[in-house]
Design a protein around this motif. Structure first.
Motif, short mmCIF file in Angstrom:
data_model
loop_
_atom_site.label_atom_id
_atom_site.label_comp_id
_atom_site.label_asym_id
_atom_site.label_seq_id
_atom_site.Cartn_x
_atom_site.Cartn_y
_atom_site.Cartn_z
N GLU A 46 0.84 -1.20 0.00
CA GLU A 46 0.00 0.00 0.00
C GLU A 46 0.87 1.25 0.00
OE1 GLU A 46 -3.73 1.93 2.54
OE2 GLU A 46 -3.13 -0.16 2.84
N ALA A 47 1.98 1.21 0.76
CA ALA A 47 2.88 2.35 0.80
C ALA A 47 3.51 2.61 -0.56
CB ALA A 47 3.97 2.11 1.85
N ALA A 48 3.78 1.55 -1.31
CA ALA A 48 4.40 1.71 -2.63
C ALA A 48 3.52 2.53 -3.57
CB ALA A 48 4.68 0.34 -3.25
N GLU A 49 2.22 2.50 -3.36
CA GLU A 49 1.30 3.26 -4.21
C GLU A 49 1.46 4.76 -4.01
OE1 GLU A 49 -2.64 1.85 -3.56
OE2 GLU A 49 -2.15 -0.23 -4.07
N LEU A 50 2.12 5.17 -2.94
CA LEU A 50 2.36 6.59 -2.70
C LEU A 50 3.47 7.14 -3.59
CD1 LEU A 50 2.21 6.70 1.22
CD2 LEU A 50 0.37 7.14 -0.41
N ALA A 75 12.85 3.72 0.14
CA ALA A 75 12.52 4.31 -1.16
C ALA A 75 11.18 5.03 -1.11
CB ALA A 75 12.51 3.22 -2.23
N VAL A 76 10.18 4.42 -0.45
CA VAL A 76 8.88 5.07 -0.31
C VAL A 76 9.02 6.37 0.47
CG1 VAL A 76 6.59 4.88 0.73
CG2 VAL A 76 7.58 2.91 -0.46
N TYR A 77 9.75 6.31 1.54
CA TYR A 77 9.96 7.49 2.40
C TYR A 77 10.60 8.64 1.61
CZ TYR A 77 11.62 10.28 6.37
OH TYR A 77 11.86 11.30 7.27
N ASP A 78 11.55 8.28 0.74
CA ASP A 78 12.26 9.30 -0.03
C ASP A 78 11.40 9.89 -1.16
OD1 ASP A 78 14.51 8.93 1.52
OD2 ASP A 78 15.46 7.53 0.12
#
Length: 282
Positions: A46-50, A75-78
């Motif tokens: 789900e986070a990857a969709e961000l 990577a998501v955070y960045d």
């Protein structure tokens, strides 16, 4: 059923055993609709969709599929919009609708003075703070008072990766791991001392936390392997090679339950009865 080692039962009865709770404990909770908290990989998907750049999103999903989870979340955070990322954290880990499960209740009944958890949610705290007449304190890894509290008689819940209450203090991404090790080295020294001087049971833990494994390895080198720590695993979830490595490299003995989750509940209830009997005899 698990044949609980007598020495382990004695350690728990004397409150010299630390209970270490992982994501599997949080995942046992449900809300009124019967839904469970997101599992680790489900959260990451789900986070990857961000990540709005589709090529980068594809790379993040590839990292998840390769089980490079810390790198994927970094990577998501960045790449994600910070406000969207924080909203996802709150939705995933700060939902008061999730109630303590039977597993949370049994862990509470074991009445260990020290419980360490890498979970960000507050489900176990809800169980303790609502049911205990003895009082609990919730202490994050970055607290200056942690050492003093450990030396007291207070029952403690130590949040080894922080809490959703303080998002900036959560240890979640690869960079956050490194930052915590550099800035809060005293916590890891305390954690090592606790594992040197107490038996620990890992419940609902995948045994892949890099910080925990490093400390266990150091403890294994420094301490006598005749007194192992223990990890509860579902039958068939880990190969013999993995179990052998945990024993030889980290002095962690695997206790298997199964084939289903209900069997763990039955085994822990049997453990609870043994402990209650021993405590009754003084």
């Amino acid at each position: 059923m698990i044949s609980w080692p007598k020495s382990l039962v004695t350690e728990i009865a004397r409150r010299r055993c630390i209970l270490f709770l992982g994501a599997g404990v949080a995942a046992s909770s449900r809300n009124a609709q019967g839904e469970r908290p997101k599992e680790w990989k489900e959260f990451l998907k789900e986070a990857a969709e961000l990540v709005l750049d589709k090529n980068k999103q594809k790379e993040v999903n590839s990292l998840i599929d390769q089980n490079k989870l810390l790198l994927a979340l970094q990577a998501v955070y960045d790449e994600a919009e910070p406000s969207d990322y924080q909203n996802l954290l709150n939705v995933s880990f700060n939902d008061a609708a999730f109630e303590p499960s039977e597993l949370h209740k049994i862990v509470f009944n074991l009445d260990s003075r020290l419980v360490i958890t890498t979970n960000f949610d507050k489900i176990y705290e809800k169980q303790c703070l609502s049911k205990s007449m003895k009082g609990y304190k919730v202490i994050p890894y970055y607290s200056d008072s942690l050492a003093d509290e450990i030396r007291s008689d207070t029952r403690l819940i130590i949040k080894a990766h922080g809490s959703i209450d303080e998002v900036k203090g959560m240890i979640f991404t690869k960079a956050q791991y490194h930052h915590a090790k550099e800035r809060y080295g005293s916590f890891y020294s305390i954690l090592k001392a606790l594992l040197l001087t107490n038996t620990c049971i890992f419940i609902g833990c995948g045994m892949d936390d890099p910080d925990v494994l490093l400390i266990l390895e150091e403890v294994r080198i420094a301490a006598n392997s005749d007194r192992p720590h223990y990890a509860l695993f579902r039958e068939g979830s880990h190969t013999e090679f993995v179990k052998k490595d945990l024993a030889s490299a980290y002095n962690v003995r695997c206790l298997e339950y199964g084939p289903g989750h209900d069997n763990l509940i039955e085994d822990l209830k049997e453990l609870e009865q043994q402990i209650d009997g021993m405590r009754a005899l003084g």
